[in-house]
Design a protein around this motif. Structure first.
Motif, PDB file in Angstrom:
ATOM      1  N   GLU A 168       0.688  -1.127   0.040  1.00 45.48           N
ATOM      2  CA  GLU A 168      -0.006   0.030   0.095  1.00 45.48           C
ATOM      3  C   GLU A 168       0.925   1.340   0.204  1.00 45.48           C
ATOM      4  OE1 GLU A 168      -3.204   2.228   3.035  1.00 45.48           O
ATOM      5  OE2 GLU A 168      -2.864   0.037   3.342  1.00 45.48           O
ATOM      6  N   ILE A 169       1.860   1.269   0.824  1.00 43.60           N
ATOM      7  CA  ILE A 169       2.810   2.363   0.983  1.00 43.60           C
ATOM      8  C   ILE A 169       3.638   2.388  -0.426  1.00 43.60           C
ATOM      9  CG2 ILE A 169       4.734   3.414   2.157  1.00 43.60           C
ATOM     10  CD1 ILE A 169       3.459   1.984   4.877  1.00 43.60           C
ATOM     11  N   MET A 215       1.675   4.307  -2.854  1.00 40.22           N
ATOM     12  CA  MET A 215       1.522   5.753  -2.652  1.00 40.22           C
ATOM     13  C   MET A 215       2.994   6.548  -2.989  1.00 40.22           C
ATOM     14  SD  MET A 215      -0.587   5.659   0.908  1.00 40.22           S
ATOM     15  CE  MET A 215      -0.799   7.489   1.176  1.00 40.22           C
ATOM     16  N   GLU A 240       2.841   6.901  -6.861  1.00 41.90           N
ATOM     17  CA  GLU A 240       2.234   8.041  -7.107  1.00 41.90           C
ATOM     18  C   GLU A 240       3.087   9.409  -6.998  1.00 41.90           C
ATOM     19  OE1 GLU A 240      -0.867   8.430  -8.550  1.00 41.90           O
ATOM     20  OE2 GLU A 240      -0.463   6.315  -8.968  1.00 41.90           O
ATOM     21  N   LEU A 241       3.844   9.338  -5.784  1.00 39.30           N
ATOM     22  CA  LEU A 241       4.643  10.699  -5.367  1.00 39.30           C
ATOM     23  C   LEU A 241       5.709  10.767  -6.680  1.00 39.30           C
ATOM     24  CD1 LEU A 241       5.377  10.449  -1.647  1.00 39.30           C
ATOM     25  CD2 LEU A 241       4.351  12.281  -2.793  1.00 39.30           C
ATOM     26  N   TYR A 286       1.860  17.496  -4.125  1.00 39.05           N
ATOM     27  CA  TYR A 286       3.224  16.631  -3.592  1.00 39.05           C
ATOM     28  C   TYR A 286       3.369  16.551  -2.202  1.00 39.05           C
ATOM     29  CZ  TYR A 286       7.703  14.576  -3.694  1.00 39.05           C
ATOM     30  OH  TYR A 286       8.851  13.725  -3.218  1.00 39.05           O
ATOM     31  N   MET A 319       0.322  14.756  -0.655  1.00 36.65           N
ATOM     32  CA  MET A 319       0.396  13.128  -0.654  1.00 36.65           C
ATOM     33  C   MET A 319       1.687  12.592   0.277  1.00 36.65           C
ATOM     34  SD  MET A 319      -0.046  13.012  -4.850  1.00 36.65           S
ATOM     35  CE  MET A 319       0.743  11.178  -4.913  1.00 36.65           C
ATOM     36  N   GLN A 320       2.625  13.460   0.292  1.00 35.16           N
ATOM     37  CA  GLN A 320       3.738  13.155   1.051  1.00 35.16           C
ATOM     38  C   GLN A 320       3.370  13.214   2.753  1.00 35.16           C
ATOM     39  OE1 GLN A 320       7.055  16.118   1.010  1.00 35.16           O
ATOM     40  NE2 GLN A 320       8.721  14.222   0.592  1.00 35.16           N
ATOM     41  N   ARG A 365       0.422  12.352   3.616  1.00 35.18           N
ATOM     42  CA  ARG A 365      -0.355  11.312   3.692  1.00 35.18           C
ATOM     43  C   ARG A 365       0.262   9.895   3.717  1.00 35.18           C
ATOM     44  NH1 ARG A 365      -3.723   7.777   0.451  1.00 35.18           N
ATOM     45  NH2 ARG A 365      -5.416   7.401   1.533  1.00 35.18           N
ATOM     46  N   VAL A 366       1.433   9.774   3.002  1.00 38.00           N
ATOM     47  CA  VAL A 366       2.413   8.932   2.931  1.00 38.00           C
ATOM     48  C   VAL A 366       2.690   8.545   4.413  1.00 38.00           C
ATOM     49  CG1 VAL A 366       4.502   7.545   2.119  1.00 38.00           C
ATOM     50  CG2 VAL A 366       3.052   8.575   0.599  1.00 38.00           C
ATOM     51  N   VAL A 416       0.191   7.174   6.585  1.00 40.22           N
ATOM     52  CA  VAL A 416      -0.138   5.869   6.496  1.00 40.22           C
ATOM     53  C   VAL A 416       0.757   5.032   6.862  1.00 40.22           C
ATOM     54  CG1 VAL A 416      -0.375   4.233   4.643  1.00 40.22           C
ATOM     55  CG2 VAL A 416      -1.521   6.431   4.529  1.00 40.22           C
ATOM     56  N   GLN A 417       2.300   5.185   6.983  1.00 39.23           N
ATOM     57  CA  GLN A 417       3.384   4.696   7.634  1.00 39.23           C
ATOM     58  C   GLN A 417       3.225   4.505   9.036  1.00 39.23           C
ATOM     59  OE1 GLN A 417       6.493   6.965   5.665  1.00 39.23           O
ATOM     60  NE2 GLN A 417       7.258   5.142   4.413  1.00 39.23           N
TER      61      GLN A 417
END
Length: 177
Positions: A59-60, A63, A66-67, A100, A103-104, A106-107, A110-111
């Protein structure tokens, strides 16, 4: 004087009796971590945790991919920038930069959540196994008449000069071959 002599004899007798009683206490040792890791439940839990970790990692990685696409998009825009489209390109680059950063963030979130989930699942799966092993150790200690059993795997025993290794008895109690 007779009373003093009688008292000394009684004290020496009590001391000798206490020494004999202490000498008869059985002391054993065990490596509880080794036994813990040999249980079928541990192997199942480890496989479950590995699968969960791999799922979260995929999942990570998706992501992060996508980054990287966003980063490539920004680089392509910068390479194709000219005086004629400079203002439009700068606006697009700002938008991409904001996306960006979001998204960063969010990553990273999520981590963090993934690590917490794996840790929680690990505790949930391992705690009952630890309890089961400790219960088996207690049962074996009582059945075999041990006063103390030191866990050599955890470093709880600074020194043990022999004693009986009760690992085989605990493994038998847990059904480990």
């Amino acid at each position: 004087m007779k009373n003093l002599l009688k008292g000394a004899v009684i004290v020496m007798g009590l001391f000798a009796a206490t020494s004999v009683a202490n000498a008869q206490q059985k002391i054993g040792h065990i490596n509880a971590d080794e036994i813990f890791q040999q249980t079928a439940e541990f192997k199942t839990a480890t496989a479950t945790l590995k699968t969960l970790g791999e799922t979260k990692q995929k999942e990570i990685e998706g992501m992060v991919s996508e980054l990287q696409k966003k980063e490539k998009e920004a680089n392509d825009l910068m390479l194709n920038q000219s005086e004629a489209n400079k203002a439009e390109t700068q606006t697009k680059l700002q938008t991409i930069g904001q996306e960006y950063q979001q998204m960063q963030a969010r990553v990273q979130e999520v981590q963090k959540v993934a690590q917490e989930e794996v840790a929680k699942k690990q505790q949930e799966l391992m705690a009952p196994i630890q309890t089961k092993v400790m219960n088996a150790i207690n049962v074996v200690a009582k059945e075999k008449g041990y006063a103390y059993i030191f866990d050599t795997g955890s470093g709880a025993a600074v020194y043990y000069g022999g004693g009986d290794d009760v690992s085989a008895d605990v493994k038998t109690k847990l059904g480990i071959k």
